[in-house]
Design an enzyme around this catalytic site. Structure first.
Site, PDB file in Angstrom:
ATOM      1  N   HIS B 123       0.871  -1.174   0.000  1.00 11.54           N
ATOM      2  CA  HIS B 123       0.000   0.000   0.000  1.00 11.54           C
ATOM      3  C   HIS B 123       0.911   1.228   0.000  1.00 11.54           C
ATOM      4  CE1 HIS B 123      -2.842   2.931   1.750  1.00 11.54           C
ATOM      5  NE2 HIS B 123      -3.822   2.087   1.490  1.00 11.54           N
ATOM      6  N   ASP B 200       3.522  -4.980   7.888  1.00 15.16           N
ATOM      7  CA  ASP B 200       2.278  -4.218   7.805  1.00 15.16           C
ATOM      8  C   ASP B 200       1.140  -5.239   7.887  1.00 15.16           C
ATOM      9  OD1 ASP B 200      -0.053  -2.991   7.036  1.00 15.16           O
ATOM     10  OD2 ASP B 200       0.736  -2.145   5.168  1.00 15.16           O
ATOM     11  N   GLN B 203      -4.074  -5.695   6.866  1.00 12.48           N
ATOM     12  CA  GLN B 203      -5.066  -6.574   6.244  1.00 12.48           C
ATOM     13  C   GLN B 203      -4.966  -8.009   6.756  1.00 12.48           C
ATOM     14  OE1 GLN B 203      -7.399  -5.347   4.531  1.00 12.48           O
ATOM     15  NE2 GLN B 203      -6.598  -3.382   3.830  1.00 12.48           N
ATOM     16  N   LYS B 226      -9.932  -1.275  10.817  1.00 15.06           N
ATOM     17  CA  LYS B 226     -10.078  -2.398   9.890  1.00 15.06           C
ATOM     18  C   LYS B 226     -10.299  -3.702  10.639  1.00 15.06           C
ATOM     19  CE  LYS B 226      -6.933  -0.403   6.411  1.00 15.06           C
ATOM     20  NZ  LYS B 226      -7.803   0.214   5.420  1.00 15.06           N
ATOM     21  N   CYS B 364      -4.818   2.660  -3.554  1.00 15.04           N
ATOM     22  CA  CYS B 364      -3.547   3.174  -2.992  1.00 15.04           C
ATOM     23  C   CYS B 364      -2.380   2.267  -3.326  1.00 15.04           C
ATOM     24  CB  CYS B 364      -3.633   3.372  -1.483  1.00 15.04           C
ATOM     25  SG  CYS B 364      -4.802   4.617  -0.994  1.00 15.04           S
TER      26      CYS B 364
END
Lengths: 141, 407
Positions: B123, B200, B203, B226, B364
């Site tokens: 991202h 990261d 997700q 999220k 993104c």
């Protein structure tokens, strides 16, 4: 040639007959498909409207104080929005385009629906056409 | 007895509404998930009964608010199995967490001629901060490409590692393609060279196993919103040894120990990295979201979401002219697609008229779209409250939209 207000009223009536958003968009897309095709050679960068999610081209000319234009988009939904602007402003006096009040059109619902979610594109297109109308008037013809 | 996933939808009040005269089908969960009533109640309850500024006050409310805030930190630390609670730093979200590390790590450990590696699947929020830091520090910004299946090549990665490499930043799940990256292997290979890794987990933390110790991640970042928590709260996890070594990111109140005109000494962890009044309500809300998530059996939850994704992909694959992007061995939560000859934007608008919320565009991730030579995709993304009926409505909606758009 009916004036901008009159065309707005007509479009507003047409859309109000449609039962739901799906039908309204179907009709909008049809309008886009029915719009006269833009000449490929006019789809150049200088005719691109900035600030839209999809590519939108307007080739605007000023003939005897009238706005005459061709337009297109790579998105069928946006092209439908473009077709509405085409119906409203093509072959109209630049002065009327510049002064056009699109409030009646807002009542239509679709306009509000489109502009609330996708306002940048629509606002950018209207601003673009009004700027062209101002240029046309400034030229004094 | 763990909570039944099939009844989860009832916990999310927003999902009960109609959009454009259709019952809402919410499939934009990779952008943000909806909130269960318990999280909404926690926010209201905080401002109704508990609001006070934390840590400094000695009145009852300040003490209670501080306890609630620190309780949330313990819950998050427990959820990701951090060794120490003070390894959990609250931030505004993943973007701030990545920036925190890019600025502090860059200032201390990255010099001219050094290298930082990110993947092409990142991202922008785990790409641009590193690119900009490398520009500031005169370091080389290196990008590990993905292959035709949308996967990273570990052999190539190993080849890119060298004595100048200072840090690796990679996501566990790609927000555009859903690829589950082999972060465990990446960490093992990087550690063999003494290089730290930022994961990261924006997700993945809500979908996949979330144990920073078994992963051996040096840094692990994610957003509350999220994972069924509030917006404006996120997490920066760092191993204690790294957090001790890094300079503070933001300076001001709360993060100091002694202040004189000449010098300042910094507060202990985690406060060294939490300058100013934090998002107390957000942190408490995130703690409640963690409690909510942990009511489910984590293996069952993962299995449910995997089956759902497989079902969605199979429904979409049956639609003529539909292209699904990437074919990774492991995919999580994301259905990225286009229909030949149809703009993703148009598909999104028409699905919206049917009450189906998806995202369209570049998500993104311009480097991914450039590599695929497309201007964007339609992206449906899943959460634990989605069910098979949602995906059937999506497939039906896509077919309806094709009919309207391809006349």
């Amino acid at each position: 040639m009916p004036g901008i207000q009159e065309i707005q009223k007509e479009l507003s009536d047409d859309f109000s007959l449609l039962a739901n958003w799906e039908e309204k968009y179907e009709y909008l897309i049809e309008m886009g498909m029915d719009m006269p095709a833009m000449k490929p050679e006019n789809k150049v960068d200088e005719n691109l409207v900035k600030g839209c999610q999809s590519s939108v081209w307007f080739d605007v000319n000023c003939q005897d104080g009238m706005m005459v234009f061709e337009a297109d988009s790579d998105s069928l939904v946006v092209k439908g929005m473009v077709a509405i602007l085409y119906k409203l402003f093509n072959h109209q006096p630049a002065k009327d385009v510049l002064e056009a009040d699109l409030s009646l059109f807002e009542e239509l619902g679709l306009w509000r629906h489109l502009s609330s979610q996708r306002s940048n594109g629509l606002t950018a297109m209207v601003a673009h056409l009004k700027a062209k109308a101002a240029d046309c008037l400034a030229k004094g013809n | 007895m763990s909570k039944d996933i099939l009844n989860a939808k009832a916990d999310f009040p927003l999902l009960k509404q109609t959009i454009n005269d259709h019952p809402l089908v919410y499939l934009d969960n990779a952008a943000t998930t909806q909130k269960p009533q318990v999280v909404i109640d926690a926010l209201v309850d905080y401002y109704t009964h508990l609001n006070a500024n934390i840590h400094r006050g000695n009145h009852s409310l300040a003490v209670q608010a501080t306890e609630a805030y620190e309780g949330a930190r313990r819950k998050v630390a427990g959820y990701i199995n951090a060794e120490h609670n003070h390894e959990v730093i609250f931030t505004r979200g993943t973007t701030e967490s990545v920036n925190l590390l890019a600025y502090t790590f860059g200032e201390k450990f990255v010099h001219s001629g050094d290298e930082v590696i990110v993947s092409q699947l990142e991202h922008h929020s785990n790409y641009v901060p590193w690119q900009q830091m490398c520009l500031r520090r005169g370091a080389a910004f290196r990008v590990l490409p993905f292959d035709e299946n949308g996967e990273l090549d570990l052999a190539l990665f190993e080849h890119m590692l060298n004595e100048k490499t200072r840090l690796i930043a990679v996501n566990q799940v790609s927000n555009s393609l859903g690829t589950v990256n082999p972060v465990g292997e990446i960490i093992r290979l990087a550690h063999a060279h003494g290089i730290p890794v930022l994961v990261d987990a924006a997700q993945s933390v809500q979908h996949l196993p979330h144990d920073v110790q078994s992963l051996d991640a040096d840094f692990y970042v994610f957003s509350g919103h999220k994972m069924y928590g509030p917006m404006g709260i996120g997490v920066f996890f760092g191993k204690e040894k790294w957090l001790e070594a890094l300079p503070p990111f933001l300076s001001g109140g709360e993060m100091i120990d002694m202040v004189t005109p000449e010098k300042v000494t910094f507060n202990v962890l985690p406060f060294k990295f939490e300058a100013g009044t934090p998002n107390v309500a957000g942190a408490i809300g995130l703690g409640v979201a963690v409690d909510y998530l942990q009511q489910f059996d984590q293996h069952e939850l993962q299995k449910y979401e995997e089956d759902l994704l497989g079902y969605g992909l199979s429904l979409l694959a049956e639609i003529p002219d539909l292209i699904i992007y990437g074919d990774p061995t492991h995919r999580s939560g994301i259905l990225p697609f286009n229909v030949n000859g149809i703009q993703h934007y148009d598909m999104g608008v028409l699905l919206d008229t049917m009450g189906i919320a998806v995202r369209t565009g570049q998500h993104c991730t311009q480097p991914i779209m450039d590599a695929l030579h497309i201007s964007g995709t339609v992206r449906a993304s899943l959460a634990l409250y989605n069910d098979r009926a949602d995906l059937e409505k999506l497939a039906y909606g896509v077919k309806r939209a094709i009919k309207i758009l391809k006349r």
